[in-house]
Design a protein around this motif. Sequence first.
Motif, PDB file in Angstrom:
ATOM      1  N   GLY A  24     -18.755  -4.621   4.080  1.00  0.00           N
ATOM      2  CA  GLY A  24     -19.532  -3.525   4.827  1.00  0.00           C
ATOM      3  C   GLY A  24     -20.410  -2.985   4.011  1.00  0.00           C
ATOM      4  N   ALA A  25     -19.802  -2.669   2.522  1.00  0.00           N
ATOM      5  CA  ALA A  25     -20.940  -1.933   1.519  1.00  0.00           C
ATOM      6  C   ALA A  25     -22.088  -3.048   1.080  1.00  0.00           C
ATOM      7  CB  ALA A  25     -20.090  -1.770   0.355  1.00  0.00           C
TER       8      ALA A  25
ATOM      9  N   TYR B 127     -26.157  -2.136   1.614  1.00  0.00           N
ATOM     10  CA  TYR B 127     -27.233  -2.259   0.660  1.00  0.00           C
ATOM     11  C   TYR B 127     -28.265  -3.530   0.892  1.00  0.00           C
ATOM     12  CZ  TYR B 127     -24.478   0.689  -2.363  1.00  0.00           C
ATOM     13  OH  TYR B 127     -24.102   1.876  -3.004  1.00  0.00           O
ATOM     14  N   GLN B 128     -27.554  -4.586   1.595  1.00  0.00           N
ATOM     15  CA  GLN B 128     -28.679  -5.567   1.857  1.00  0.00           C
ATOM     16  C   GLN B 128     -29.668  -5.019   3.065  1.00  0.00           C
ATOM     17  OE1 GLN B 128     -25.984  -8.670   3.043  1.00  0.00           O
ATOM     18  NE2 GLN B 128     -26.106  -9.768   1.237  1.00  0.00           N
ATOM     19  N   GLY B 129     -29.062  -4.326   3.943  1.00  0.00           N
ATOM     20  CA  GLY B 129     -29.896  -3.650   5.089  1.00  0.00           C
ATOM     21  C   GLY B 129     -31.033  -2.613   4.330  1.00  0.00           C
ATOM     22  N   GLN B 130     -30.393  -1.914   3.342  1.00  0.00           N
ATOM     23  CA  GLN B 130     -31.489  -1.133   2.622  1.00  0.00           C
ATOM     24  C   GLN B 130     -32.724  -1.677   1.961  1.00  0.00           C
ATOM     25  OE1 GLN B 130     -28.468   1.571   0.576  1.00  0.00           O
ATOM     26  NE2 GLN B 130     -28.757   2.890   2.142  1.00  0.00           N
ATOM     27  N   ARG B 131     -32.161  -2.980   1.060  1.00  0.00           N
ATOM     28  CA  ARG B 131     -33.098  -3.643   0.337  1.00  0.00           C
ATOM     29  C   ARG B 131     -34.047  -4.273   1.293  1.00  0.00           C
ATOM     30  NH1 ARG B 131     -32.444  -7.244  -3.104  1.00  0.00           N
ATOM     31  NH2 ARG B 131     -30.571  -8.207  -2.281  1.00  0.00           N
ATOM     32  N   ALA B 132     -33.432  -4.758   2.564  1.00  0.00           N
ATOM     33  CA  ALA B 132     -34.522  -5.570   3.321  1.00  0.00           C
ATOM     34  C   ALA B 132     -35.624  -4.463   3.525  1.00  0.00           C
ATOM     35  CB  ALA B 132     -33.884  -5.788   4.766  1.00  0.00           C
TER      36      ALA B 132
ATOM     37  N   LEU C 138     -41.694  -3.205  -0.106  1.00  0.00           N
ATOM     38  CA  LEU C 138     -42.690  -2.361  -0.162  1.00  0.00           C
ATOM     39  C   LEU C 138     -43.009  -1.987  -1.692  1.00  0.00           C
ATOM     40  CD1 LEU C 138     -41.469   0.514   2.255  1.00  0.00           C
ATOM     41  CD2 LEU C 138     -43.305  -1.021   2.493  1.00  0.00           C
ATOM     42  N   PRO C 139     -43.831  -2.361  -2.410  1.00  0.00           N
ATOM     43  CA  PRO C 139     -44.349  -2.271  -3.809  1.00  0.00           C
ATOM     44  C   PRO C 139     -44.016  -1.267  -4.342  1.00  0.00           C
ATOM     45  CG  PRO C 139     -45.803  -3.635  -2.688  1.00  0.00           C
ATOM     46  CD  PRO C 139     -45.201  -2.935  -1.688  1.00  0.00           C
ATOM     47  N   HIS C 140     -44.283  -0.142  -3.762  1.00  0.00           N
ATOM     48  CA  HIS C 140     -44.035   1.360  -4.447  1.00  0.00           C
ATOM     49  C   HIS C 140     -42.723   1.650  -4.225  1.00  0.00           C
ATOM     50  CE1 HIS C 140     -44.720   1.942   0.130  1.00  0.00           C
ATOM     51  NE2 HIS C 140     -43.942   3.366  -0.106  1.00  0.00           N
ATOM     52  N   LYS C 141     -41.753   0.689  -3.786  1.00  0.00           N
ATOM     53  CA  LYS C 141     -40.367   1.237  -3.714  1.00  0.00           C
ATOM     54  C   LYS C 141     -39.433   0.357  -4.558  1.00  0.00           C
ATOM     55  CE  LYS C 141     -40.712   4.235  -0.406  1.00  0.00           C
ATOM     56  NZ  LYS C 141     -40.550   5.914  -0.560  1.00  0.00           N
ATOM     57  N   ALA C 142     -40.182  -0.208  -5.574  1.00  0.00           N
ATOM     58  CA  ALA C 142     -39.593  -1.177  -6.601  1.00  0.00           C
ATOM     59  C   ALA C 142     -38.351  -0.579  -7.415  1.00  0.00           C
ATOM     60  CB  ALA C 142     -40.621  -2.032  -7.304  1.00  0.00           C
ATOM     61  N   ARG C 143     -38.353   0.675  -7.615  1.00  0.00           N
ATOM     62  CA  ARG C 143     -37.493   1.327  -8.438  1.00  0.00           C
ATOM     63  C   ARG C 143     -36.274   1.447  -7.544  1.00  0.00           C
ATOM     64  NH1 ARG C 143     -35.995   6.917  -8.939  1.00  0.00           N
ATOM     65  NH2 ARG C 143     -34.995   7.165 -11.007  1.00  0.00           N
ATOM     66  N   ILE C 144     -36.325   1.844  -6.384  1.00  0.00           N
ATOM     67  CA  ILE C 144     -35.037   2.172  -5.312  1.00  0.00           C
ATOM     68  C   ILE C 144     -34.416   0.821  -4.930  1.00  0.00           C
ATOM     69  CG2 ILE C 144     -36.310   2.367  -3.263  1.00  0.00           C
ATOM     70  CD1 ILE C 144     -33.880   4.174  -2.556  1.00  0.00           C
ATOM     71  N   ALA C 145     -35.353  -0.259  -4.892  1.00  0.00           N
ATOM     72  CA  ALA C 145     -35.037  -1.593  -4.663  1.00  0.00           C
ATOM     73  C   ALA C 145     -34.129  -2.317  -5.464  1.00  0.00           C
ATOM     74  CB  ALA C 145     -36.109  -2.397  -4.210  1.00  0.00           C
ATOM     75  N   ALA C 146     -34.692  -1.980  -6.785  1.00  0.00           N
ATOM     76  CA  ALA C 146     -33.463  -2.340  -8.110  1.00  0.00           C
ATOM     77  C   ALA C 146     -32.394  -1.714  -8.120  1.00  0.00           C
ATOM     78  CB  ALA C 146     -34.697  -2.138  -9.259  1.00  0.00           C
ATOM     79  N   GLN C 147     -32.431  -0.179  -7.851  1.00  0.00           N
ATOM     80  CA  GLN C 147     -31.156   0.364  -7.833  1.00  0.00           C
ATOM     81  C   GLN C 147     -30.144  -0.063  -7.032  1.00  0.00           C
ATOM     82  OE1 GLN C 147     -32.676   4.296  -7.255  1.00  0.00           O
ATOM     83  NE2 GLN C 147     -32.604   4.917  -9.184  1.00  0.00           N
ATOM     84  N   LEU C 148     -30.738  -0.519  -5.825  1.00  0.00           N
ATOM     85  CA  LEU C 148     -29.802  -0.970  -4.626  1.00  0.00           C
ATOM     86  C   LEU C 148     -29.327  -2.493  -4.648  1.00  0.00           C
ATOM     87  CD1 LEU C 148     -32.016   0.331  -1.533  1.00  0.00           C
ATOM     88  CD2 LEU C 148     -29.925   1.177  -2.225  1.00  0.00           C
ATOM     89  N   GLU C 149     -30.166  -3.244  -5.422  1.00  0.00           N
ATOM     90  CA  GLU C 149     -29.730  -4.491  -5.900  1.00  0.00           C
ATOM     91  C   GLU C 149     -28.687  -4.445  -6.975  1.00  0.00           C
ATOM     92  OE1 GLU C 149     -31.826  -8.561  -7.416  1.00  0.00           O
ATOM     93  OE2 GLU C 149     -33.064  -6.774  -7.686  1.00  0.00           O
ATOM     94  N   GLU C 150     -28.634  -3.511  -7.955  1.00  0.00           N
ATOM     95  CA  GLU C 150     -27.591  -3.448  -8.829  1.00  0.00           C
ATOM     96  C   GLU C 150     -26.346  -2.989  -8.129  1.00  0.00           C
ATOM     97  OE1 GLU C 150     -26.692  -0.779 -12.919  1.00  0.00           O
ATOM     98  OE2 GLU C 150     -28.840  -1.660 -12.656  1.00  0.00           O
ATOM     99  N   MET C 151     -26.436  -2.024  -7.364  1.00  0.00           N
ATOM    100  CA  MET C 151     -25.160  -1.696  -6.619  1.00  0.00           C
ATOM    101  C   MET C 151     -24.509  -2.706  -5.973  1.00  0.00           C
ATOM    102  SD  MET C 151     -25.928   2.568  -6.018  1.00  0.00           S
ATOM    103  CE  MET C 151     -27.548   2.243  -5.206  1.00  0.00           C
ATOM    104  N   GLU C 152     -25.450  -3.338  -5.163  1.00  0.00           N
ATOM    105  CA  GLU C 152     -25.039  -4.503  -4.325  1.00  0.00           C
ATOM    106  C   GLU C 152     -24.298  -5.751  -4.964  1.00  0.00           C
ATOM    107  OE1 GLU C 152     -26.953  -8.082  -1.723  1.00  0.00           O
ATOM    108  OE2 GLU C 152     -28.252  -6.347  -1.809  1.00  0.00           O
TER     109      GLU C 152
ATOM    110  N   GLY D 150     -27.699   0.555   6.861  1.00  0.00           N
ATOM    111  CA  GLY D 150     -28.560   0.395   5.735  1.00  0.00           C
ATOM    112  C   GLY D 150     -30.077   0.372   5.916  1.00  0.00           C
ATOM    113  N   ALA D 151     -30.317  -0.471   6.798  1.00  0.00           N
ATOM    114  CA  ALA D 151     -31.655  -0.287   7.376  1.00  0.00           C
ATOM    115  C   ALA D 151     -32.171   0.877   8.256  1.00  0.00           C
ATOM    116  CB  ALA D 151     -31.958  -1.578   8.390  1.00  0.00           C
TER     117      ALA D 151
END
Length: 190
Positions: free
Chosen positions: A34-35, A39-44, A49-63, A99-100
């Motif tokens: 589920g976790a 994270y996949q839903g949030q990253r989707a 969104l290019p201006h959300k690259a920072r959080i996308a990278a954080q989520l990718e690491e946690m995923e 997540g989404a």
Amino acid sequence: MTARRGNRPPLPGRRRSEQRIEQMVRVDHAGEYGAVAIYQGQRAVFAKLPHKARIAAQLEEMEADEQHHLDTFDTLLFKHHARPTALAPFWDFAGHALGAGTALLGEKAAHACTEAVETVIERHYAGQVAELEAMGEQELADLFEEFRLEEIEHRDLAVEEGAKETPGYALLSRAIKAGCKIAIKVSERV
């Protein structure tokens, strides 16, 4: 004729411990499944969104951490002859939707989701670690403790990123925590 030790059925207390470990492995496998989906839903949402690259990278690491946990539990399912939860397709759908959904509410809401989930999971792992230590299952206890500490890192990052500043945080957090607790109870059995 005396049966060899290896042919004897397990002692009642030992079988109970084995059943409890199977249950732990099943529910933790479901939780990590589920976790990863959350994270996949949030990253989707954020990855587009290019201006959300920072959080996308954080989520990718946690995923990636959660995927490592899931891969480990895949192995433990086999090792402990445990069956995975029958609800995996539902947890996959629910995780992606949560997540989404939280990502669509914004970065702080996505972090609030992480904070709520990881708070429940950290406590869940802590209880299992104590139980495993009491059973004399130190190797498994150490592994669960390692995962617990990584969940704390995720939770702490979410708090640092403003999880508790989310509009409606208390309600959102309570709802997600309640959902996690229900998922744990159901996945232990089903």
